[in-house]
Design an enzyme around this catalytic site. Structure first.
Site, short mmCIF file in Angstrom:
data_model
loop_
_atom_site.label_atom_id
_atom_site.label_comp_id
_atom_site.label_asym_id
_atom_site.label_seq_id
_atom_site.Cartn_x
_atom_site.Cartn_y
_atom_site.Cartn_z
N ASP A 259 0.86 -1.17 0.00
CA ASP A 259 0.00 0.00 0.00
C ASP A 259 0.91 1.24 0.00
O ASP A 259 2.11 1.14 0.30
CB ASP A 259 -0.89 -0.02 1.24
CG ASP A 259 -1.83 1.16 1.29
OD1 ASP A 259 -2.38 1.53 0.25
OD2 ASP A 259 -1.99 1.73 2.39
N ASP B 262 -0.04 5.11 1.05
CA ASP B 262 -0.18 6.08 2.14
C ASP B 262 -0.13 5.39 3.51
O ASP B 262 -0.90 4.46 3.78
CB ASP B 262 -1.48 6.86 2.00
CG ASP B 262 -1.55 7.62 0.68
OD1 ASP B 262 -0.57 8.31 0.36
OD2 ASP B 262 -2.56 7.49 -0.03
#
Length: 424
Positions: free
Chosen positions: A256, A258
């Site tokens: 991922d 952020d």
């Protein structure tokens, strides 16, 4: 289809390790680098080969002969007078015929699925396809700038001024070329002089829509210095060179963005707010060196909400690429879900307001990466900072999915180390 391999280099930088040996005959694991290239080509069906030779040409011709022992046919073009790294192409024009040809360097270690590259070339109707990839030193490499369709727009040499943020997309010196290119340029180039491939043949095609970049994470490394030679030899011993060929199943660590790579600041709208988390550089370096692919899969509903443009998001990812590249690391692929199912936001883009198959926890982005990179998902990992990240990995069939604490220094490094240790 012919393959032309430029094998005339002197290899002055690496001569301290191998004096009086032509660069193509430098051994990797006891076998000359050029022999490894030819064997790889032969296994893929590319068996009609022309070697352009110059420095210590007799040694190369004596070693390879007509190519019969390697299952190929080898012809030679001997440059008695240096012609530059493209002059021989014009001299060989009648032998090339009308089919596209592979043009390769004999001084780089590579193991590439050239049939996949050829399919790309034909699908796009390209006149030239450049093999491009991220590398560990984009700051001193030639960068290729392309549009969203992979048409080459600019070619930035090492000495050229480049933008603050850029994609780590480096020209690897492997090409598929339509012979018509030589015909088009023949009247525009002084064929009595040395001809430079990049400057006089390829760069003029930038922005014409005729030249495409074929992005791939497969193994290509120049072994022209002692340091790079030892790296190539080490990668060969570990089996990394062959394993990176996309006809082999790949392993990946999906990340991922952020809160995992960059600090979570809510919906990231301003490029100035993008900041790498401590430990991320080392974590991605570990992934790069392990042979796993580092692939980002990120929900970006800010597109659907109309809060940033695709161009702004692209600049943010260029910043990520540049910051990592300055530290010798890179991401192999980025997959983005721009959708958001909820409506009612001012300025929202209705085309993206849908219940898609790619927004995590759905596995669509991972499944697309599996298709693009021939990934063995059962030997791959997902790392994120939310339950939806973990679920996406599980839904795709990852070996394991991990949830780390958002923005925590070294959190990614610790999990990556655990994944790679468990594999080894």
């Amino acid at each position: 289809m012919k393959t032309i391999i430029m094998a005339g280099g002197r290899g002055s930088r690496i001569s301290q390790l191998f004096p009086n040996i032509p660069k193509p005959l430098i051994p990797i694991g006891g076998i000359p680098i050029l022999e490894r290239e030819i064997c790889s080509l032969s296994l893929q069906g590319f068996r009609d080969i022309i070697l352009t030779v110059g420095y210590l040409a007799d040694n190369i011709i004596r070693y390879f002969g007509n190519g019969e022992r390697l299952g190929v046919k080898i012809d030679y073009f001997v440059e008695d007078v240096p012609l530059g790294n493209a002059g021989a192409l014009f001299k060989l024009r009648d032998k090339i015929g009308t089919e596209p040809f592979l043009l390769l360097n004999a001084d780089a270690a590579f193991d590439i699925d050239f049939n996949r590259m050829l399919s790309f070339h034909r699908l796009h109707g390209a006149m030239v396809s450049l093999f491009t990839h991220p590398n560990s030193h984009p700051y001193d490499s030639g960068l290729i700038v392309a549009d969203k369709d992979n048409k080459v727009e600019k070619w930035l040499s090492k000495e050229d001024e480049r933008p603050i943020w850029y994609v780590n997309r480096v020209n690897a010196g492997l090409h598929i070329i339509e012979p018509k290119v030589l015909d088009i340029l023949a009247d525009k180039i002084d064929l009595s002089q040395k001809i430079d491939l990049d400057r006089q043949v390829l760069k003029p095609l930038c922005g014409t829509g005729m030249m495409y970049c074929y992005d791939s994470p497969e193994y290509v490394k120049d072994m022209g210095t002692p340091e790079r030679f030892h790296q190539v030899e080490n990668d060969y011993i570990k089996g990394i060179i062959n394993a990176k060929n996309l006809n082999q199943k790949q392993k990946a660590i999906f990340l991922d963005r952020d809160g995992v790579i960059n600090k979570y600041v809510g919906f990231l709208r301003n490029i100035d707010d993008f900041e790498l988390i401590d430990g991320v550089i080392k974590a991605i370096e570990y992934i790069n060196k392990s042979g796993y692919l580092a692939i980002v899969v990120t929900n970006q509903p800010v597109i659907a909400r109309g809060e940033i443009s695709w161009e702004q998001l692209d600049e943010i990812h260029k910043k990520m690429s540049t910051l990592l590249g300055k530290e010798g690391t890179y991401i192999d692929g980025i997959y983005i879900c721009p959708h958001h199912p909820d409506k009612g936001f001012k300025g929202e883009r209705l085309a993206y307001k849908l219940d898609c198959d790619c927004r995590k926890p759905k596995p669509g982005m991972l499944l697309k990466a599996i298709e693009d990179f021939n990934i063995d998902i059962a030997q791959s990992y997902m790392i994120g900072d939310s339950d939806s990240d973990v679920a996406a990995g599980q839904n795709a069939g990852c070996l394991a999915s991990f949830k780390i604490e958002t923005n925590k220094p070294n959190a990614l490094l610790n999990i990556v180390s655990k994944c790679l240790e468990s594999y080894s």
